[in-house]
Motif scaffolding. Structure first.
Motif, PDB file in Angstrom:
ATOM      1  N   ARG A  95       4.636  15.087   4.469  1.00 32.68           N
ATOM      2  CA  ARG A  95       6.039  15.383   4.794  1.00 32.68           C
ATOM      3  C   ARG A  95       6.933  15.241   3.573  1.00 32.68           C
ATOM      4  O   ARG A  95       7.846  16.042   3.361  1.00 32.68           O
ATOM      5  CB  ARG A  95       6.507  14.498   5.937  1.00 32.68           C
ATOM      6  CG  ARG A  95       5.893  14.891   7.269  1.00 32.68           C
ATOM      7  CD  ARG A  95       6.543  14.176   8.436  1.00 32.68           C
ATOM      8  NE  ARG A  95       6.316  12.745   8.418  1.00 32.68           N
ATOM      9  CZ  ARG A  95       5.231  12.131   8.888  1.00 32.68           C
ATOM     10  NH1 ARG A  95       4.259  12.864   9.418  1.00 32.68           N
ATOM     11  NH2 ARG A  95       5.103  10.827   8.841  1.00 32.68           N
ATOM     12  N   LEU A  96       6.683  14.235   2.748  1.00 29.96           N
ATOM     13  CA  LEU A  96       7.470  14.057   1.527  1.00 29.96           C
ATOM     14  C   LEU A  96       7.210  15.193   0.533  1.00 29.96           C
ATOM     15  O   LEU A  96       8.129  15.645  -0.157  1.00 29.96           O
ATOM     16  CB  LEU A  96       7.168  12.704   0.880  1.00 29.96           C
ATOM     17  CG  LEU A  96       7.673  11.480   1.643  1.00 29.96           C
ATOM     18  CD1 LEU A  96       7.181  10.203   0.984  1.00 29.96           C
ATOM     19  CD2 LEU A  96       9.188  11.489   1.725  1.00 29.96           C
ATOM     20  N   THR A  97       5.983  15.660   0.466  1.00 29.09           N
ATOM     21  CA  THR A  97       5.662  16.794  -0.404  1.00 29.09           C
ATOM     22  C   THR A  97       6.384  18.046   0.067  1.00 29.09           C
ATOM     23  O   THR A  97       6.913  18.813  -0.745  1.00 29.09           O
ATOM     24  CB  THR A  97       4.146  17.041  -0.410  1.00 29.09           C
ATOM     25  OG1 THR A  97       3.487  15.845  -0.787  1.00 29.09           O
ATOM     26  CG2 THR A  97       3.779  18.140  -1.370  1.00 29.09           C
ATOM     27  N   THR A  98       6.410  18.269   1.370  1.00 26.12           N
ATOM     28  CA  THR A  98       7.148  19.410   1.912  1.00 26.12           C
ATOM     29  C   THR A  98       8.629  19.298   1.572  1.00 26.12           C
ATOM     30  O   THR A  98       9.279  20.300   1.260  1.00 26.12           O
ATOM     31  CB  THR A  98       6.953  19.495   3.437  1.00 26.12           C
ATOM     32  OG1 THR A  98       5.557  19.552   3.709  1.00 26.12           O
ATOM     33  CG2 THR A  98       7.637  20.714   4.015  1.00 26.12           C
ATOM     34  N   LEU A  99       9.141  18.096   1.595  1.00 27.23           N
ATOM     35  CA  LEU A  99      10.538  17.881   1.225  1.00 27.23           C
ATOM     36  C   LEU A  99      10.763  18.164  -0.256  1.00 27.23           C
ATOM     37  O   LEU A  99      11.813  18.698  -0.636  1.00 27.23           O
ATOM     38  CB  LEU A  99      10.945  16.447   1.574  1.00 27.23           C
ATOM     39  CG  LEU A  99      12.424  16.102   1.480  1.00 27.23           C
ATOM     40  CD1 LEU A  99      13.221  17.003   2.407  1.00 27.23           C
ATOM     41  CD2 LEU A  99      12.640  14.653   1.820  1.00 27.23           C
ATOM     42  N   CYS A 100       9.783  17.841  -1.104  1.00 31.01           N
ATOM     43  CA  CYS A 100       9.895  18.157  -2.537  1.00 31.01           C
ATOM     44  C   CYS A 100       9.982  19.661  -2.765  1.00 31.01           C
ATOM     45  O   CYS A 100      10.713  20.134  -3.626  1.00 31.01           O
ATOM     46  CB  CYS A 100       8.685  17.625  -3.302  1.00 31.01           C
ATOM     47  SG  CYS A 100       8.615  15.871  -3.488  1.00 31.01           S
ATOM     48  N   LEU A 101       9.230  20.405  -1.998  1.00 30.73           N
ATOM     49  CA  LEU A 101       9.160  21.860  -2.175  1.00 30.73           C
ATOM     50  C   LEU A 101      10.041  22.591  -1.171  1.00 30.73           C
ATOM     51  O   LEU A 101       9.715  23.692  -0.742  1.00 30.73           O
ATOM     52  CB  LEU A 101       7.707  22.312  -2.018  1.00 30.73           C
ATOM     53  CG  LEU A 101       6.712  21.696  -2.985  1.00 30.73           C
ATOM     54  CD1 LEU A 101       5.308  22.045  -2.585  1.00 30.73           C
ATOM     55  CD2 LEU A 101       7.012  22.160  -4.394  1.00 30.73           C
ATOM     56  N   TYR A 102      11.168  22.022  -0.815  1.00 29.86           N
ATOM     57  CA  TYR A 102      12.006  22.555   0.256  1.00 29.86           C
ATOM     58  C   TYR A 102      12.445  23.996  -0.019  1.00 29.86           C
ATOM     59  O   TYR A 102      12.420  24.841   0.872  1.00 29.86           O
ATOM     60  CB  TYR A 102      13.239  21.664   0.449  1.00 29.86           C
ATOM     61  CG  TYR A 102      14.178  22.186   1.500  1.00 29.86           C
ATOM     62  CD1 TYR A 102      13.844  22.098   2.842  1.00 29.86           C
ATOM     63  CD2 TYR A 102      15.374  22.790   1.146  1.00 29.86           C
ATOM     64  CE1 TYR A 102      14.687  22.590   3.813  1.00 29.86           C
ATOM     65  CE2 TYR A 102      16.222  23.288   2.109  1.00 29.86           C
ATOM     66  CZ  TYR A 102      15.880  23.183   3.439  1.00 29.86           C
ATOM     67  OH  TYR A 102      16.710  23.678   4.386  1.00 29.86           O
ATOM     68  N   GLU A 103      12.859  24.300  -1.248  1.00 27.53           N
ATOM     69  CA  GLU A 103      13.344  25.655  -1.552  1.00 27.53           C
ATOM     70  C   GLU A 103      12.241  26.695  -1.368  1.00 27.53           C
ATOM     71  O   GLU A 103      12.483  27.778  -0.832  1.00 27.53           O
ATOM     72  CB  GLU A 103      13.892  25.740  -2.985  1.00 27.53           C
ATOM     73  CG  GLU A 103      15.243  25.087  -3.177  1.00 27.53           C
ATOM     74  CD  GLU A 103      15.133  23.591  -3.473  1.00 27.53           C
ATOM     75  OE1 GLU A 103      13.989  23.096  -3.646  1.00 27.53           O
ATOM     76  OE2 GLU A 103      16.177  22.947  -3.489  1.00 27.53           O
TER      77      GLU A 103
ATOM     78  N   GLN B 145       0.846  -1.193   0.000  1.00 29.20           N
ATOM     79  CA  GLN B 145       0.000   0.000   0.000  1.00 29.20           C
ATOM     80  C   GLN B 145       0.882   1.243   0.000  1.00 29.20           C
ATOM     81  O   GLN B 145       2.057   1.182   0.328  1.00 29.20           O
ATOM     82  CB  GLN B 145      -0.926   0.008   1.209  1.00 29.20           C
ATOM     83  CG  GLN B 145      -0.205  -0.042   2.539  1.00 29.20           C
ATOM     84  CD  GLN B 145      -1.169  -0.159   3.691  1.00 29.20           C
ATOM     85  OE1 GLN B 145      -2.371  -0.250   3.487  1.00 29.20           O
ATOM     86  NE2 GLN B 145      -0.661  -0.169   4.898  1.00 29.20           N
ATOM     87  N   MET B 146       0.267   2.373  -0.368  1.00 28.59           N
ATOM     88  CA  MET B 146       1.017   3.633  -0.400  1.00 28.59           C
ATOM     89  C   MET B 146       1.219   4.145   1.031  1.00 28.59           C
ATOM     90  O   MET B 146       0.472   3.762   1.929  1.00 28.59           O
ATOM     91  CB  MET B 146       0.265   4.679  -1.224  1.00 28.59           C
ATOM     92  CG  MET B 146       0.261   4.383  -2.720  1.00 28.59           C
ATOM     93  SD  MET B 146       1.926   4.275  -3.416  1.00 28.59           S
ATOM     94  CE  MET B 146       2.395   5.975  -3.444  1.00 28.59           C
ATOM     95  N   PRO B 147       2.197   5.005   1.244  1.00 27.76           N
ATOM     96  CA  PRO B 147       2.412   5.564   2.587  1.00 27.76           C
ATOM     97  C   PRO B 147       1.182   6.338   3.064  1.00 27.76           C
ATOM     98  O   PRO B 147       0.348   6.762   2.273  1.00 27.76           O
ATOM     99  CB  PRO B 147       3.616   6.499   2.412  1.00 27.76           C
ATOM    100  CG  PRO B 147       4.292   6.029   1.182  1.00 27.76           C
ATOM    101  CD  PRO B 147       3.249   5.432   0.309  1.00 27.76           C
ATOM    102  N   SER B 148       1.093   6.539   4.364  1.00 31.62           N
ATOM    103  CA  SER B 148      -0.052   7.246   4.944  1.00 31.62           C
ATOM    104  C   SER B 148      -0.059   8.708   4.492  1.00 31.62           C
ATOM    105  O   SER B 148       0.919   9.221   3.959  1.00 31.62           O
ATOM    106  CB  SER B 148       0.012   7.182   6.468  1.00 31.62           C
ATOM    107  OG  SER B 148       1.127   7.915   6.921  1.00 31.62           O
ATOM    108  N   GLY B 149      -1.192   9.362   4.736  1.00 33.09           N
ATOM    109  CA  GLY B 149      -1.341  10.752   4.321  1.00 33.09           C
ATOM    110  C   GLY B 149      -0.332  11.673   4.974  1.00 33.09           C
ATOM    111  O   GLY B 149       0.215  12.575   4.335  1.00 33.09           O
ATOM    112  N   GLY B 150      -0.053  11.462   6.255  1.00 35.59           N
ATOM    113  CA  GLY B 150       0.922  12.308   6.953  1.00 35.59           C
ATOM    114  C   GLY B 150       2.315  12.162   6.373  1.00 35.59           C
ATOM    115  O   GLY B 150       3.052  13.141   6.222  1.00 35.59           O
ATOM    116  N   ALA B 151       2.693  10.924   6.037  1.00 35.18           N
ATOM    117  CA  ALA B 151       4.007  10.704   5.443  1.00 35.18           C
ATOM    118  C   ALA B 151       4.087  11.354   4.072  1.00 35.18           C
ATOM    119  O   ALA B 151       5.119  11.944   3.703  1.00 35.18           O
ATOM    120  CB  ALA B 151       4.297   9.210   5.346  1.00 35.18           C
ATOM    121  N   LEU B 152       3.013  11.290   3.295  1.00 31.66           N
ATOM    122  CA  LEU B 152       3.015  11.919   1.973  1.00 31.66           C
ATOM    123  C   LEU B 152       3.087  13.440   2.077  1.00 31.66           C
ATOM    124  O   LEU B 152       3.731  14.091   1.253  1.00 31.66           O
ATOM    125  CB  LEU B 152       1.776  11.487   1.188  1.00 31.66           C
ATOM    126  CG  LEU B 152       1.755  10.037   0.722  1.00 31.66           C
ATOM    127  CD1 LEU B 152       0.443   9.720   0.038  1.00 31.66           C
ATOM    128  CD2 LEU B 152       2.925   9.751  -0.208  1.00 31.66           C
TER     129      LEU B 152
END
Length: 135
Positions: free
Chosen positions: A32-40, A23-30
């Protein structure tokens, strides 16, 4: 780490998680990963970011500061802390058009007792003045 390396690492991480757990990661993990994508964009703390960037993205703290006034300032002569709010709620501009006119349906308000007494007094004075002018 440059953005393209970071995006590749995030994609590999989510694919590995999906292969192992099914299964895909939970909503909270996604999130956090999205925030990491948009770090700049998220970490840009420049005060004029909203006008400098073509598509500005505010961090959670920047959004709270803008809408809720989370930061405070010292004000007045006593130096007490006051909330610093800069944004007006949209509910105040619901019926306001871009030309500055208010297009809501007109409604009459009821006069209070003091206002009714003032109007009656004014008309009584003008009535007496008209009668004096006639005679």
């Amino acid at each position: 780490m440059p953005r393209h390396h970071r995006l590749k690492a995030i994609e590999d991480l989510t694919e590995t998680y999906f292969k192992t757990s099914g299964q895909m990661p939970s909503g909270g993990a996604l999130v956090r990963l999205t925030t990491l994508c948009l770090y700049e964009e998220i970490s840009n703390a420049h005060p004029d970011k909203m006008t400098r960037e073509e598509y500005p993205i505010m961090s959670d703290n920047q959004y709270r500061r803008k809408t809720e006034g989370r930061h405070v300032r010292r004000g007045g002569t006593n130096g007490k802390l006051k909330p610093l709010t800069r944004e007006v709620p949209l509910s105040l501009a619901v019926n306001m058009a871009t030309d500055g006119r208010e297009y809501r349906y007109p409604s009459r308000r009821e006069r209070d007792v003091q206002e009714a007494m003032d109007i009656e007094f004014y008309y009584q004075i003008t009535r007496e003045n008209r009668e004096l002018c006639r005679s």
